[in-house]
Design an enzyme around this catalytic site. Structure first.
Site, mmCIF file in Angstrom:
data_model
loop_
_atom_site.group_PDB
_atom_site.id
_atom_site.type_symbol
_atom_site.label_atom_id
_atom_site.label_comp_id
_atom_site.label_asym_id
_atom_site.label_seq_id
_atom_site.Cartn_x
_atom_site.Cartn_y
_atom_site.Cartn_z
ATOM 1 N N TYR A 1 -12.269 -8.654 2.858
ATOM 2 C CA TYR A 1 -11.767 -7.342 2.415
ATOM 3 C C TYR A 1 -12.717 -6.717 1.406
ATOM 4 O O TYR A 1 -13.584 -7.406 0.853
ATOM 5 C CB TYR A 1 -10.320 -7.421 1.930
ATOM 6 C CG TYR A 1 -10.018 -7.991 0.561
ATOM 7 C CD1 TYR A 1 -10.401 -7.343 -0.624
ATOM 8 C CD2 TYR A 1 -9.260 -9.142 0.436
ATOM 9 C CE1 TYR A 1 -10.071 -7.853 -1.873
ATOM 10 C CE2 TYR A 1 -8.919 -9.670 -0.809
ATOM 11 C CZ TYR A 1 -9.335 -9.017 -1.968
ATOM 12 O OH TYR A 1 -9.000 -9.514 -3.189
ATOM 13 N N TYR B 1 0.833 -1.207 0.000
ATOM 14 C CA TYR B 1 0.000 0.000 0.000
ATOM 15 C C TYR B 1 0.866 1.255 0.000
ATOM 16 O O TYR B 1 1.577 1.547 0.968
ATOM 17 C CB TYR B 1 -0.962 0.015 1.200
ATOM 18 C CG TYR B 1 -1.894 -1.189 1.258
ATOM 19 C CD1 TYR B 1 -2.139 -1.963 0.123
ATOM 20 C CD2 TYR B 1 -2.531 -1.549 2.427
ATOM 21 C CE1 TYR B 1 -2.984 -3.066 0.159
ATOM 22 C CE2 TYR B 1 -3.378 -2.653 2.467
ATOM 23 C CZ TYR B 1 -3.594 -3.413 1.336
ATOM 24 O OH TYR B 1 -4.420 -4.502 1.383
#
Ligand code: NAP
Length: 266
Positions: free
Chosen positions: A180, A42
């Protein structure tokens, strides 16, 4: 593992949003959302750095999850990636370390590194993400495979295909699933069927989508928000457990799969 966690994908990318992102994660800890999910991927480590700033002096309150990229998931690569993640997160340990998805490294190498990291006290537990049923079975037969603590998967009302065979297998092997993109990166919130359901039952669409997941056995949710008000809204899902009748209504609006499908991921 706590049932409600906070996702961090796209956090740390915009310096103007940094203060709000940190204060949202800290508010989550104040309100009892004790799991933070991040990954070396990320923002090329920027999300981990931001999480490190948010949990400074509060490390013991957090169940901290990060992930190794498949391209780093060789034996030596995993050990080195974990050290980099720990440095960015400014901590000496992860609570859970996941293989982000399957790459070229054999499972046996990644698992051997996970076991070594565990022995060194750098990770408490390990797991995987985005593995389909065949991959789970292969992983299970490798040394260290049966110790995996989760498979983190794309799962929400509009993505129910894993219910066909993967989720039953995971349940049978007592492996909880981390759902998720539980609100489908906000796209689900504009779905007329969900909006109608939520309005009828006095919920927001996000709360309805999250409550549906939380009602399911062995499922954890990790919605991401960089906004304090939306975080409070999402946490409201915990206060609104759905009834059997409401769950049946959602089954009619968002039917379960009628056959096998390839695993989807985002
Ligand atoms: N293992 C994997 O391969 C994988 C893949 C994807 C995601 N993940 C993890 O799962 C986490 C969650 O998934 P995600 O980030 O893809 O998607 P998500 O949690 O389904 O949705 C996040 C998006 O929804 C918005 N949002 C959140 N709450 C809202 C609300 N109440 N009302 C309106 N908008 C709302 C957020 O914007 P604001 O921030 O502006 O509120 C953000 O744009 C990630 O952050 C990451 O940690 C893992």
């Amino acid at each position: 593992m706590p049932a409600f966690g906070m996702g961090t994908w796209n956090m740390g990318d915009d310096s103007r949003a940094r203060a709000e992102e940190i204060s949202t994660l800290q508010l989550g800890l104040d309100l009892g959302a004790r799991l933070i999910d991040t990954a070396e991927m990320y923002g090329d480590g920027r999300a981990e750095e931001l999480v490190g700033a948010a949990i400074a002096n509060r490390r013991d309150e957090v169940f901290l999850v990060s992930k190794v990229l498949p391209s780093n998931a060789s034996h030596r690569g995993t050990l080195a990636a974990c050290d980099r993640s720990l440095r960015r997160l400014k901590t000496d340990r992860l609570d859970l370390y996941l293989l982000h998805w399957r790459g070229n490294a054999p499972f046996s190498e990644t698992l051997a590194a996970f076991v070594e990291l565990q022995r060194a006290g750098k990770i408490r537990h390990y797991g995987v993400s985005n593995l389909d049923l065949d991959e789970m079975k292969e992983l299970w037969s490798a040394p260290g495979g049966p110790a995996v603590q989760t498979n983190q998967l794309l799962y929400n009302l509009s993505r129910r295909n894993i219910e066909w065979d993967l989720l039953p297998w995971l349940r049978q092997h007592r492996i909880p699933t981390m759902a998720y993109s539980p609100i489908e990166q906000a796209r689900l919130l504009a779905d007329p069927a969900l909006v109608g359901f939520a309005t009828r039952h006095g919920l927001t669409p996000a709360q309805a989508a999250l409550s549906w997941l939380l009602a399911r056995e062995d499922i954890l949710v990790i919605p991401k928000t960089s906004n304090r008000e939306r975080l409070k809204e999402n946490l409201g899902a915990l206060k609104h457990p759905l009834t059997a009748a409401q769950l049946a209504e959602l089954d009619r609006l968002f039917p379960p799969p009628a056959g096998p499908h390839p695993l989807e991921m985002l």
